[in-house]
Each structure stands twice: as structure tokens, then as C-alpha cells.
Scaffold this motif. Structure first.
Motif, PDB file in Angstrom:
ATOM      1  N   LYS A   1     -40.497  27.269  17.044  1.00 20.17           N
ATOM      2  CA  LYS A   1     -41.902  27.422  16.675  1.00 20.17           C
ATOM      3  C   LYS A   1     -42.158  26.681  15.365  1.00 20.17           C
ATOM      4  N   LYS A   2     -43.403  26.449  15.042  1.00 24.65           N
ATOM      5  CA  LYS A   2     -43.747  25.762  13.792  1.00 24.65           C
ATOM      6  C   LYS A   2     -43.190  26.539  12.603  1.00 24.65           C
ATOM      7  N   ASN A   3     -42.597  25.797  11.684  1.00 21.89           N
ATOM      8  CA  ASN A   3     -42.047  26.370  10.445  1.00 21.89           C
ATOM      9  C   ASN A   3     -40.915  27.363  10.669  1.00 21.89           C
ATOM     10  N   SER A   4     -40.278  27.327  11.845  1.00 18.84           N
ATOM     11  CA  SER A   4     -39.160  28.220  12.111  1.00 18.84           C
ATOM     12  C   SER A   4     -37.841  27.575  11.692  1.00 18.84           C
ATOM     13  N   LEU A   5     -36.716  28.302  11.906  1.00 21.45           N
ATOM     14  CA  LEU A   5     -35.470  27.932  11.247  1.00 21.45           C
ATOM     15  C   LEU A   5     -34.349  27.577  12.213  1.00 21.45           C
ATOM     16  N   PHE A   6     -33.537  26.617  11.789  1.00 25.93           N
ATOM     17  CA  PHE A   6     -32.299  26.228  12.469  1.00 25.93           C
ATOM     18  C   PHE A   6     -31.143  26.555  11.529  1.00 25.93           C
ATOM     19  N   ILE A   7     -30.308  27.531  11.926  1.00 25.80           N
ATOM     20  CA  ILE A   7     -29.130  27.934  11.156  1.00 25.80           C
ATOM     21  C   ILE A   7     -27.902  27.395  11.869  1.00 25.80           C
ATOM     22  N   THR A   8     -27.087  26.636  11.152  1.00 30.18           N
ATOM     23  CA  THR A   8     -25.957  26.001  11.827  1.00 30.18           C
ATOM     24  C   THR A   8     -24.702  25.983  10.954  1.00 30.18           C
ATOM     25  N   SER A   9     -23.553  26.057  11.628  1.00 30.55           N
ATOM     26  CA  SER A   9     -22.276  25.976  10.925  1.00 30.55           C
ATOM     27  C   SER A   9     -21.239  25.411  11.879  1.00 30.55           C
ATOM     28  N   GLY A  10     -19.945  25.549  11.494  1.00 26.95           N
ATOM     29  CA  GLY A  10     -18.884  24.862  12.204  1.00 26.95           C
ATOM     30  C   GLY A  10     -18.683  23.458  11.644  1.00 26.95           C
ATOM     31  N   ILE A  11     -19.211  23.226  10.457  1.00 29.38           N
ATOM     32  CA  ILE A  11     -19.258  21.890   9.861  1.00 29.38           C
ATOM     33  C   ILE A  11     -18.235  21.813   8.723  1.00 29.38           C
ATOM     34  N   ILE A  12     -17.281  20.914   8.816  1.00 31.05           N
ATOM     35  CA  ILE A  12     -16.376  20.708   7.691  1.00 31.05           C
ATOM     36  C   ILE A  12     -17.128  19.966   6.586  1.00 31.05           C
TER      37      ILE A  12
ATOM     38  N   LYS B   1     -33.704  13.156   9.654  1.00 34.44           N
ATOM     39  CA  LYS B   1     -34.216  12.055  10.471  1.00 34.44           C
ATOM     40  C   LYS B   1     -35.127  12.572  11.575  1.00 34.44           C
ATOM     41  N   ASN B   2     -34.849  13.787  12.047  1.00 31.30           N
ATOM     42  CA  ASN B   2     -35.627  14.363  13.137  1.00 31.30           C
ATOM     43  C   ASN B   2     -36.694  15.352  12.660  1.00 31.30           C
ATOM     44  N   GLY B   3     -37.089  15.182  11.401  1.00 28.98           N
ATOM     45  CA  GLY B   3     -38.260  15.892  10.897  1.00 28.98           C
ATOM     46  C   GLY B   3     -38.022  17.245  10.287  1.00 28.98           C
ATOM     47  N   MET B   4     -36.785  17.729  10.300  1.00 29.44           N
ATOM     48  CA  MET B   4     -36.509  19.033   9.709  1.00 29.44           C
ATOM     49  C   MET B   4     -36.287  18.903   8.204  1.00 29.44           C
ATOM     50  N   SER B   5     -36.530  19.970   7.479  1.00 35.58           N
ATOM     51  CA  SER B   5     -36.286  19.978   6.035  1.00 35.58           C
ATOM     52  C   SER B   5     -35.114  20.901   5.720  1.00 35.58           C
ATOM     53  N   PHE B   6     -34.285  20.491   4.776  1.00 34.14           N
ATOM     54  CA  PHE B   6     -33.083  21.222   4.371  1.00 34.14           C
ATOM     55  C   PHE B   6     -33.478  22.254   3.319  1.00 34.14           C
TER      56      PHE B   6
ATOM     57  N   GLU C   1     -16.646  17.426   4.829  1.00 34.25           N
ATOM     58  CA  GLU C   1     -16.748  15.969   4.899  1.00 34.25           C
ATOM     59  C   GLU C   1     -17.878  15.500   5.803  1.00 34.25           C
ATOM     60  N   ARG C   2     -18.348  16.379   6.711  1.00 33.76           N
ATOM     61  CA  ARG C   2     -19.418  16.003   7.631  1.00 33.76           C
ATOM     62  C   ARG C   2     -20.780  16.581   7.234  1.00 33.76           C
ATOM     63  N   LYS C   3     -20.845  17.262   6.110  1.00 36.60           N
ATOM     64  CA  LYS C   3     -22.097  17.916   5.703  1.00 36.60           C
ATOM     65  C   LYS C   3     -23.257  16.931   5.633  1.00 36.60           C
ATOM     66  N   GLN C   4     -23.052  15.815   4.956  1.00 41.81           N
ATOM     67  CA  GLN C   4     -24.144  14.862   4.773  1.00 41.81           C
ATOM     68  C   GLN C   4     -24.566  14.250   6.101  1.00 41.81           C
ATOM     69  N   ASP C   5     -23.623  14.055   7.029  1.00 39.82           N
ATOM     70  CA  ASP C   5     -23.966  13.524   8.351  1.00 39.82           C
ATOM     71  C   ASP C   5     -24.960  14.440   9.057  1.00 39.82           C
ATOM     72  N   VAL C   6     -24.718  15.751   8.965  1.00 37.35           N
ATOM     73  CA  VAL C   6     -25.604  16.719   9.615  1.00 37.35           C
ATOM     74  C   VAL C   6     -26.957  16.751   8.917  1.00 37.35           C
ATOM     75  N   ILE C   7     -26.936  16.742   7.587  1.00 41.44           N
ATOM     76  CA  ILE C   7     -28.206  16.720   6.846  1.00 41.44           C
ATOM     77  C   ILE C   7     -29.023  15.497   7.218  1.00 41.44           C
ATOM     78  N   ASP C   8     -28.385  14.331   7.230  1.00 42.40           N
ATOM     79  CA  ASP C   8     -29.100  13.083   7.550  1.00 42.40           C
ATOM     80  C   ASP C   8     -29.712  13.141   8.940  1.00 42.40           C
ATOM     81  N   ALA C   9     -28.961  13.662   9.915  1.00 39.65           N
ATOM     82  CA  ALA C   9     -29.456  13.729  11.291  1.00 39.65           C
ATOM     83  C   ALA C   9     -30.650  14.669  11.401  1.00 39.65           C
ATOM     84  N   CYS C  10     -30.577  15.817  10.730  1.00 45.68           N
ATOM     85  CA  CYS C  10     -31.683  16.785  10.815  1.00 45.68           C
ATOM     86  C   CYS C  10     -32.921  16.271  10.078  1.00 45.68           C
TER      87      CYS C  10
END
Length: 316
Positions: A267-278, A291-296, A280-289
Motif C-alpha cells: 500500500k502507499k507509504n507502507s513498509l518492506f522489512i528485509t534481512s538475510g543480507i551479509i 532504484k525502484n522508488g523505495m526510501s531507506f 558486504e551486500r548491504k549497499q547492493d540492496v539499498i541501491d536496488a530498492c
């Protein structure tokens, strides 16, 4: 029935990633002998008043993982797949000495022995994970989640599960609709329900995980609110139903791949909570999200692992 027992000598930092890889490959069970877990227990207040230095030194630092696969598989092909998987993980984590060898064992030699190491523990300030076969005296305000992980991955002991639980507790409001992607044993779905979620859909690509999740959901009396079924995210038709929170405790590569789909299920302004991320890959996930319009908006770190929260754009 006989099983192949495949032994891997690895490190504390890579042990959970290796165990998850083996489960994904079809292991019927995974046992982890981790000297660091023993040290953590010894260091807990009231556990032991004294531990011999020679005993602590004798524990060493190698983590031994035993994975059990049904006899009848092409063992050489399986060993090659495992070595390839270890090589992939070694790009990001120190995987240690690697594959040690294999043997054959009977069902009764491993299928229940691990239970003696799985005890009630406090996942967050108020969430307690209790194995179904253990007794526990609840304290005031405790939220008790009963688990029997069976042959599925995810008992709640891992840092990624703990961080997702903390973030669910922090951000979830009563009557939220939740989607649990890669639900495993169903632990996060059950926690979301006990925290007040109105409705939860729990999906996993693995049929064993879905079966175990359904059993745990029944054990906890949450079947009225949680629907668990075998699926991937794209099996759900975007737009038909949207959620207040999507939680995904999986791996960085999958999260990156899903980042273009996630906003269409929120829904609008709702949340994506994610883990399982080492880390070293943190920035990769941030960049991808991003890029697709989500805010960290938030993150947590435990050990080598990261959990993050993103907000869905309000334009979809």
C-alpha cells in the motif's frame, strides 16, 4: 532409511549461510556443532560459575556442519554442487576448510538428536521462542511462540530472524496486513500475528517449509489469520491485494531481484522489512530498492548480518 551424512568444516561467520545453502539443496536435516554457541552459553549469567580454561581452548574455532541427504542421490554430483556453493559463499564470507567427507547413517542416528540443543530463548524483549517439547514459565507480557522446525530452516536462533522480529515489533500496528516472503518455518508470520496483524499470507518456494509452517501455525493457534502456501512473489497477481508490511528474511541476491516487484504489492507509504543480507551486500540492496522508488528509513546490524526497512513510494 539410510541417509548420506555430508560434513563441512566452516567458520562461525559463514555457518548460517552454509546451512541455508544445504537446506536449499534438499538436505533433510542440518546439524551444527558450533563452539561459539557453547561459549555464549557459558558466558550467560547463572549458566556456569566456572569453566576450565583448557576446556574452552579445546573447543577450538571450527564449526562442523552435518547435512543429511537421502541415499540414492548421485553423491559425486551432490558433492560438486556443495563445493560450487561453498565457492560462491566464499566470495563474501570466510567459509573455512570446507568439505570434509561423507558417510551413511540411519534415521534414528540424527533425526531427533538435535532437539536436546534447542531450548527456549528470548528473541526480543518480549518475544520468547519455545520448542514444543520444552517447558517454559512465562513472565508477564511475554509473547510465546511455539516452534517445531522439523526439516525446515529457521528456528529463530539466527541474527536475521531476531532483527526482523525487532523491526516487526517496532513498526507493526494492529490490523496490519502482512506478507511473509520465504516464510520457512513460519516463525515471522506467527510473530506478526501475535503482535496484532489482521491477516498474514506466508509463501515459500519449498513444499517442506510450507508444510512445517502450517504445522507451527496450527500449534500456535494462528490458522485463522495466517494462510501459508507454496509460491513465489510473482505468483501473486500484483494489484489484487496490497499489504501494509512485506517481510523477507532471505538472501541479498533474491532481495535485489525482488526489489522491482515489491512496491506493487505494498500500500502507499507502507513498509518492506528485509534481512538475510551479509554486510558486504548491504549497499547492493539499498541501491536496488532506491532504484525502484523505495526510501531507506532504518537498519540493524548483528554479527555479519544486516536488516533494513524501506518505505514504499506513494505514487503506485
Amino acid at each position: 532409511m539410510k541417509w548420506y551424512e555430508i560434513r563441512i568444516n566452516t567458520t562461525d561467520e559463514a555457518s548460517d549461510a552454509v546451512a541455508e545453502m544445504l537446506t536449499t539443496m534438499g538436505a533433510g536435516g542440518v546439524a551444527i556443532k558450533d563452539p561459539f554457541d557453547i561459549r555464549k552459553e557459558i558466558e550467560k549469567p547463572g549458566t556456569l560459575d566456572y569453566a576450565d580454561d583448557d576446556f574452552l581452548e579445546a573447543l577450538g574455532e571450527d564449526v562442523i556442519i552435518s547435512a543429511y541427504f537421502q541415499n540414492g542421490l548421485d553423491i559425486n554430483d551432490l558433492l560438486k554442487q556443495i563445493n560450487d556453493g561453498l565457492m560462491n559463499i566464499s566470495q563474501f564470507l570466510d567459509t573455512g576448510k570446507g568439505l570434509e567427507g561423507y558417510g551413511e547413517v540411519d534415521d534414528e542416528d540424527w533425526s531427533t538428536a538435535w532437539k536436546k540443543y534447542y531450548k527456549p530463548f528470548r528473541l526480543t524483549d518480549r518475544i520468547v521462542i519455545k520448542p514444543t517439547w520444552e517447558e517454559y514459565r512465562a513472565e508477564e507480557n511475554d509473547i510465546i511462540v511455539e516452534m517445531d522446525p522439523g526439516m525446515a530452516f529457521g528456528t529463530g536462533t539466527h541474527e536475521t530472524t531476531q532483527m526482523c522480529s525487532i523491526l516487526l515489533d517496532k513498526y507493526m500496528s494492529a490490523n496490519h496486513d502482512v506478507l511473509d516472503v520465504g516464510c520457512g518455518t513460519g516463525i515471522l508470520s506467527i510473530i506478526a500475528s501475535k503482535l496484532g496483524a489482521k491477516k498474514i499470507e506466508a509463501i515459500d518456494i519449498d513444499e517442506v517449509a510450507v508444510r512445517v509452517a502450517k504445522e507451527n501455525i496450527e500449534i500456535n493457534g494462528e490458522a485463522g489469520k495466517i494462510k501459508a502456501f507454496q509460491a513465489v512473489l510473482s505468483d501473486l497477481k500484483a494489484g489484487d491485494e496490497k499489504f501494509d508490511i512485506i517481510v523477507a528474511n532471505i538472501i541479498a541476491n533474491v532481495i535485489v531481484d525482488l526489489s522491482s516487484l515489491i512496491p506493487y504489492y505494498l500500500k502507499k507509504n507502507s513498509l518492506f522489512i528485509t534481512s538475510g543480507i551479509i554486510k558486504e551486500r548491504k549497499q547492493d540492496v539499498i541501491d536496488a530498492c532506491l532504484k525502484n522508488g523505495m526510501s531507506f528509513i532504518d537498519d540493524l546490524e548483528m554479527g555479519e548480518w544486516v536488516a533494513m526497512v524501506f518505505r514504499c513510494p506513494d505514487t503506485l
